[in-house]
Design a protein around this motif. Sequence first.
Motif, PDB file in Angstrom:
ATOM      1  N   GLN A 291       0.806  -1.215   0.000  1.00 57.40           N
ATOM      2  CA  GLN A 291       0.000   0.000   0.000  1.00 57.40           C
ATOM      3  C   GLN A 291       0.845   1.275   0.000  1.00 57.40           C
ATOM      4  O   GLN A 291       0.288   2.365  -0.050  1.00 57.40           O
ATOM      5  N   ARG A 292       2.141   1.152   0.023  1.00 58.51           N
ATOM      6  CA  ARG A 292       2.996   2.344   0.107  1.00 58.51           C
ATOM      7  C   ARG A 292       2.946   3.119  -1.202  1.00 58.51           C
ATOM      8  O   ARG A 292       3.130   2.568  -2.290  1.00 58.51           O
ATOM      9  N   LEU A 293       2.729   4.420  -1.091  1.00 59.25           N
ATOM     10  CA  LEU A 293       2.753   5.278  -2.271  1.00 59.25           C
ATOM     11  C   LEU A 293       4.190   5.473  -2.722  1.00 59.25           C
ATOM     12  O   LEU A 293       5.054   5.867  -1.936  1.00 59.25           O
ATOM     13  N   ILE A 294       4.450   5.188  -4.007  1.00 55.30           N
ATOM     14  CA  ILE A 294       5.780   5.399  -4.573  1.00 55.30           C
ATOM     15  C   ILE A 294       5.628   6.024  -5.952  1.00 55.30           C
ATOM     16  O   ILE A 294       4.639   5.786  -6.645  1.00 55.30           O
ATOM     17  N   PRO A 295       6.593   6.833  -6.363  1.00 58.00           N
ATOM     18  CA  PRO A 295       6.579   7.324  -7.744  1.00 58.00           C
ATOM     19  C   PRO A 295       6.947   6.185  -8.688  1.00 58.00           C
ATOM     20  O   PRO A 295       7.896   5.444  -8.427  1.00 58.00           O
ATOM     21  N   THR A 296       6.207   6.018  -9.763  1.00 57.67           N
ATOM     22  CA  THR A 296       6.500   4.938 -10.718  1.00 57.67           C
ATOM     23  C   THR A 296       7.108   5.520 -11.987  1.00 57.67           C
ATOM     24  O   THR A 296       6.748   5.151 -13.100  1.00 57.67           O
ATOM     25  N   GLY A 297       8.015   6.433 -11.805  1.00 56.77           N
ATOM     26  CA  GLY A 297       8.686   7.081 -12.915  1.00 56.77           C
ATOM     27  C   GLY A 297       9.092   8.484 -12.500  1.00 56.77           C
ATOM     28  O   GLY A 297       8.655   8.998 -11.468  1.00 56.77           O
ATOM     29  N   LEU A 298       9.938   9.087 -13.300  1.00 52.92           N
ATOM     30  CA  LEU A 298      10.369  10.448 -13.015  1.00 52.92           C
ATOM     31  C   LEU A 298       9.304  11.439 -13.455  1.00 52.92           C
ATOM     32  O   LEU A 298       8.517  11.161 -14.365  1.00 52.92           O
ATOM     33  N   HIS A 299       9.272  12.587 -12.815  1.00 52.43           N
ATOM     34  CA  HIS A 299       8.345  13.629 -13.253  1.00 52.43           C
ATOM     35  C   HIS A 299       8.855  14.241 -14.551  1.00 52.43           C
ATOM     36  O   HIS A 299      10.026  14.616 -14.659  1.00 52.43           O
ATOM     37  N   VAL A 300       7.991  14.322 -15.540  1.00 54.14           N
ATOM     38  CA  VAL A 300       8.318  14.964 -16.808  1.00 54.14           C
ATOM     39  C   VAL A 300       7.695  16.350 -16.814  1.00 54.14           C
ATOM     40  O   VAL A 300       6.476  16.492 -16.672  1.00 54.14           O
ATOM     41  N   PHE A 301       8.525  17.351 -16.936  1.00 58.10           N
ATOM     42  CA  PHE A 301       8.050  18.733 -16.858  1.00 58.10           C
ATOM     43  C   PHE A 301       6.952  18.979 -17.889  1.00 58.10           C
ATOM     44  O   PHE A 301       7.114  18.723 -19.076  1.00 58.10           O
ATOM     45  N   GLY A 302       5.810  19.470 -17.392  1.00 58.60           N
ATOM     46  CA  GLY A 302       4.696  19.790 -18.279  1.00 58.60           C
ATOM     47  C   GLY A 302       3.737  18.657 -18.519  1.00 58.60           C
ATOM     48  O   GLY A 302       2.697  18.854 -19.161  1.00 58.60           O
ATOM     49  N   ARG A 303       4.038  17.455 -18.030  1.00 59.35           N
ATOM     50  CA  ARG A 303       3.158  16.300 -18.244  1.00 59.35           C
ATOM     51  C   ARG A 303       2.239  16.124 -17.040  1.00 59.35           C
ATOM     52  O   ARG A 303       2.684  16.134 -15.901  1.00 59.35           O
TER      53      ARG A 303
END
Length: 579
Positions: free
Chosen positions: A29-41
């Motif tokens: 249940q842990r929240l994790i980012p599943t990728g890098l943030h893409v600026f503007g997306r």
Amino acid sequence: MNRPPKDSSVEERDRRVLELWEQVVEVEQRLIPTGLHVFGRATGERECADLLRAVASFDRPECGARALPDLICEGLGLEPYEKLLCDRSEAGWRVRVRVEEVVRESVSLFLREGAQVAARRLEAEARVDTAESLKVFGLLGRIREELRTSGELDGLARSLRGEYVEPGPGADIVQNPSVLPTGRNTHAVNPYAIPSHAAFARAERVVEILLERHRAEHGRPPRTMALVLWGLDNIKTQGEGVAQALWLLGVRPVRDSLNRVTEVEPIPLERLGRPRVDVVMTVSGIFRDLFGATMMLLDRAVRCVAELDEPAEWNPLRANIAERVGAEGCSYEEAALRVFSNAPGTYGTNVNFMVMDSQWESPDALGDLFVTRKCFAYGRDREGRALEGREARGALSGALARVEATYQNVDSFEIGITDVDHYFEYLGGVSKAVERHAQSRPAIYLAEALSREARVRTLPEMVRLETRAKTLNPKWYEGMLSHGFRGVAEIESHVTNTFGWSATADAVDDWVYEEVARTYVLDAEMLGRLSSLNPHSARSLVARLLEAEGRGFWEAEAGTVEKLRDAFADLEDRIEGVA
């Protein structure tokens, strides 16, 4: 008819199974980012659902919405959700899972069919008043619309044209949904409002858990602790780290007629119900720059407690100062210093650079570097003169020599202790400095209040959790690999930051390195993907594993080490061939 008592071995088995199940659920249940943030997306629909469930788990008084778990517990006639969070029995866990499943299903239904359908389902299944649930879904609906678009590119273009860019708060979406929409100029907080009323209230519970954890593991609460305080952490949480320092000392903030925190007052021991804790605060350069008034407040809190006429066992701060003045012959002013940071105009501890560049021979070098960089005192003396970063190496060394535990907040689910090197730079650095001066390794704790259930974990527990939830999780590393060259660099950075916890705190289990090697290097297909996308980071990853083995942080099998050496040599040849 009375049931026969359970055999003790059966009870122990059940307890262990329940603990294991709890850990599995926590990773799941842990929240994790599943990728890098893409600026503007904009945020994807799947990530949106996870965020909305987390947002719905908290009361939102600013819009009159109550937490869904609380509404569901009331509708079903269950114990309050806060009590369920503390119930570690099998029955308690089953009820909690039931409540959380209703939350998950209702948010999913909201995303598919809208607020009215979700509200009617909640009323039918959990007897939740429709008017109350619609307030929650109204908030979630606004957040969903704001997540569907990104204003980052537009905001950047406007700023480059010299046009006005609307301001907005800087924080985590779960902590403060008002950070949306994106693309605005983030602003911080009024330092005179730190800590906020809410932050001070939340901090009490976290401090209780922290001290109880130490008591359970060491037989008593710590007399002296070292805290790490960051600027961005306290911006996001409106001063929870500061509030925790005040609660440990046993003082409360006092506000003036303009609601500014300008003074502190001691909490009576009868109300506190425990001894005060001597707190040594190592403060980031950003905190020093943004929260000058708060630095003075923390110093006043220390001096307030130091002047209380209380027994030594109830006021370790006063006792430690008296001991240093008597036994070591130092002045009262030096013995009372507890707020330390960099010299004015400088930042960081550089412990991270020493680790990443493999530039240390003795472990003591890391602790010595931390003290060298952080030994500048802030506050005022007895005559009211500002110290303004006066070098006080002896004062910091003497204070750290009495520390029994070190501690830091984790303020966002997006950035954990293996995502960036600053965690091991600060918390690892101060822990190594304590080990150097106290001649014993401190207990190291981290707190997360990212969900309704505030958790305090030991550093090894946190490293294991981050490793399972991110570094070894296919959802995480496949998300990173989708970004190509940069994604491989991010994976290598996680391995290096994990290594940093070995260097500063010896907090990484052998199996962590073993599984990292198995996942990324000993799997020929995976190693091929890494090397084709970013051979330099792939080589650095293998080199870091070899360094962990070479420095004695990992007792690897001879066959594994040989395979790592072969992989490193192949990557060297590949890079030289390209060059």
